[in-house]
Design a protein around this motif. Sequence first.
Motif, short mmCIF file in Angstrom:
data_model
loop_
_atom_site.label_atom_id
_atom_site.label_comp_id
_atom_site.label_asym_id
_atom_site.label_seq_id
_atom_site.Cartn_x
_atom_site.Cartn_y
_atom_site.Cartn_z
N PRO A 51 16.52 20.25 -16.46
CA PRO A 51 17.05 21.42 -15.72
C PRO A 51 18.01 22.26 -16.53
O PRO A 51 18.23 23.43 -16.21
CB PRO A 51 17.77 20.79 -14.53
CG PRO A 51 17.45 19.36 -14.53
CD PRO A 51 16.95 18.99 -15.86
N LEU A 52 18.60 21.70 -17.57
CA LEU A 52 19.58 22.45 -18.36
C LEU A 52 18.93 23.26 -19.47
O LEU A 52 19.55 24.12 -20.05
CB LEU A 52 20.56 21.48 -19.01
CG LEU A 52 21.91 21.28 -18.35
CD1 LEU A 52 22.73 20.34 -19.18
CD2 LEU A 52 22.64 22.59 -18.20
N ILE A 107 26.60 26.87 -21.23
CA ILE A 107 27.62 25.87 -21.53
C ILE A 107 28.05 25.97 -23.00
O ILE A 107 29.25 25.89 -23.31
CB ILE A 107 27.11 24.47 -21.14
CG1 ILE A 107 27.00 24.45 -19.61
CG2 ILE A 107 28.03 23.38 -21.64
CD1 ILE A 107 26.43 23.20 -19.04
N CYS A 148 26.68 25.15 -14.86
CA CYS A 148 26.48 24.00 -13.97
C CYS A 148 25.73 24.41 -12.70
O CYS A 148 24.91 23.65 -12.20
CB CYS A 148 27.81 23.36 -13.61
SG CYS A 148 28.57 22.59 -15.03
N ILE A 192 23.48 26.76 -12.49
CA ILE A 192 22.07 26.88 -12.89
C ILE A 192 21.44 25.49 -13.02
O ILE A 192 20.33 25.25 -12.56
CB ILE A 192 21.96 27.66 -14.21
CG1 ILE A 192 22.35 29.12 -13.97
CG2 ILE A 192 20.55 27.58 -14.77
CD1 ILE A 192 22.44 29.93 -15.22
N TRP A 193 22.19 24.57 -13.58
CA TRP A 193 21.74 23.19 -13.74
C TRP A 193 21.37 22.61 -12.37
O TRP A 193 20.28 22.06 -12.17
CB TRP A 193 22.87 22.38 -14.39
CG TRP A 193 22.54 20.98 -14.75
CD1 TRP A 193 21.33 20.34 -14.60
CD2 TRP A 193 23.42 20.03 -15.35
NE1 TRP A 193 21.42 19.06 -15.05
CE2 TRP A 193 22.68 18.84 -15.52
CE3 TRP A 193 24.76 20.07 -15.76
CZ2 TRP A 193 23.25 17.69 -16.08
CZ3 TRP A 193 25.32 18.94 -16.31
CH2 TRP A 193 24.58 17.76 -16.48
N ARG A 230 18.26 24.34 -10.84
CA ARG A 230 17.00 23.98 -11.50
C ARG A 230 16.65 22.53 -11.31
O ARG A 230 15.48 22.15 -11.37
CB ARG A 230 17.07 24.32 -12.98
CG ARG A 230 17.09 25.80 -13.18
CD ARG A 230 16.78 26.19 -14.58
NE ARG A 230 16.65 27.64 -14.64
CZ ARG A 230 16.52 28.30 -15.77
NH1 ARG A 230 16.51 27.67 -16.91
NH2 ARG A 230 16.40 29.61 -15.75
N ALA A 231 17.65 21.68 -11.08
CA ALA A 231 17.35 20.29 -10.82
C ALA A 231 16.66 20.16 -9.48
O ALA A 231 15.83 19.28 -9.27
CB ALA A 231 18.65 19.46 -10.84
#
Lengths: 205, 209
Positions: A179-180, A188, B194, B196-197, B200-201
């Motif tokens: 996902p990152l 980041i 974070c 976006i993380w 998307r997760a």
Amino acid sequence: MENILNIFVKSIFIDNMIFAYFLGMCSYLAVSKTVKTSLGLGLAVTFVELITVPVNYLISKYLLAPGALAWLSPSLADVDLSFLTFIMFIAIIASIVQLVEMIVEKYAPALYNSLGIFLPLIAVNCAIMGASLFMQERAFANVAEAAVYGLGSGIGWLLAIVAIAAIRERIKYSHIPAPLRGLGIAFIITGIMAISFMSFMGIKL
Amino acid sequence: MSIFSSTTWEAFTRPLGKDNPVTTQILGICSALAVTVQLKPAIVMAISVTAVCACSNIVISLLRKYIPTSIRIIVQLVVVASLVIIVDQILKAFAYDVSKQLSVYVGLIITNCILMGRLEAFAMSNSPLDSFMDGLGNGFGYGKILIIVAFLRELFGSGNLFGLQVIPQSFYEVGYMNNGMMIQPPMALIIVGCIIWFIRARHEEMQEK
């Protein structure tokens, strides 16, 4: 002279467009996939800033600021056109970008193709508009200072985009959580780069 | 929602959910990060952007058949810039403190990519009502992210919400400290990363290869 050097260094490192003000983030994230293209875009932005900031300085000083029209005739001394600032600045920027686009298309067609849609979009790159607005807010003493500020903030932006492009070229080979990947990690990394740029704070020449 | 056709309603809801302008389309990040140290300027900024986005979408949509394609960017810029001047003057008249806090970022609404992106992608080819809803939806979608980031930064950075202290004094007495890093620019980037993380997760189809 010292003053000019100070403005130059400060605008590159301390008041960096990306790391301190987040200006021009959209193209910064979208174009920073390879070093070559990002270098081209960075140079284009630097060049446009170098021209637009002093031009906008003159316009704001002799046309828009309160009482700026006094040089035409004393009866205009209390005219205040400062509400026209935004529209005037964006018009200047859009026309200079058009000019740069034509020059690049003629002399560097390869760069022109690789930049694609982002070249005309420099007109709406916040870093350029931002540089002009910050120039107005800081009230520089003369046009040379404004030009140096434009050059410095352009170089700062160039540094940032080339640095992240180099990191992103390498990071393709690392194992990042799915996902990152791509955008998430780019944010980041930029955050971490911004932390390291904070160490320049307080430098004065 | 009988007065709206389904496409109109979709134009409004899509940017609020999966098609969020900030986290999915990567537009308008510049201002999203800079004004989020406190909630109040963030909300004012979100309202301003929503208003400009919705109004400029209507104007361009009404004019869309008369704008020659070769000069459309200039026309769009002029429309947006005039609306931003109105917003700027209103803010200066009625909310002077906030307008000082936002400083150059009000002017930078002109170059906010959400506006140009929506004008190009939507208003140039859709009816005024649909475009209005699309502008509203994108404005709210942008505001949503702004408010989340500002909430986290103000809460952990200065222990306040809307300038009022919410973390009880007794916490500070037993050694709780505000995270000064939260107020600094880098944390805004990391928080958005974070978010976006997280998104998307939850939606695997959005992940990049």
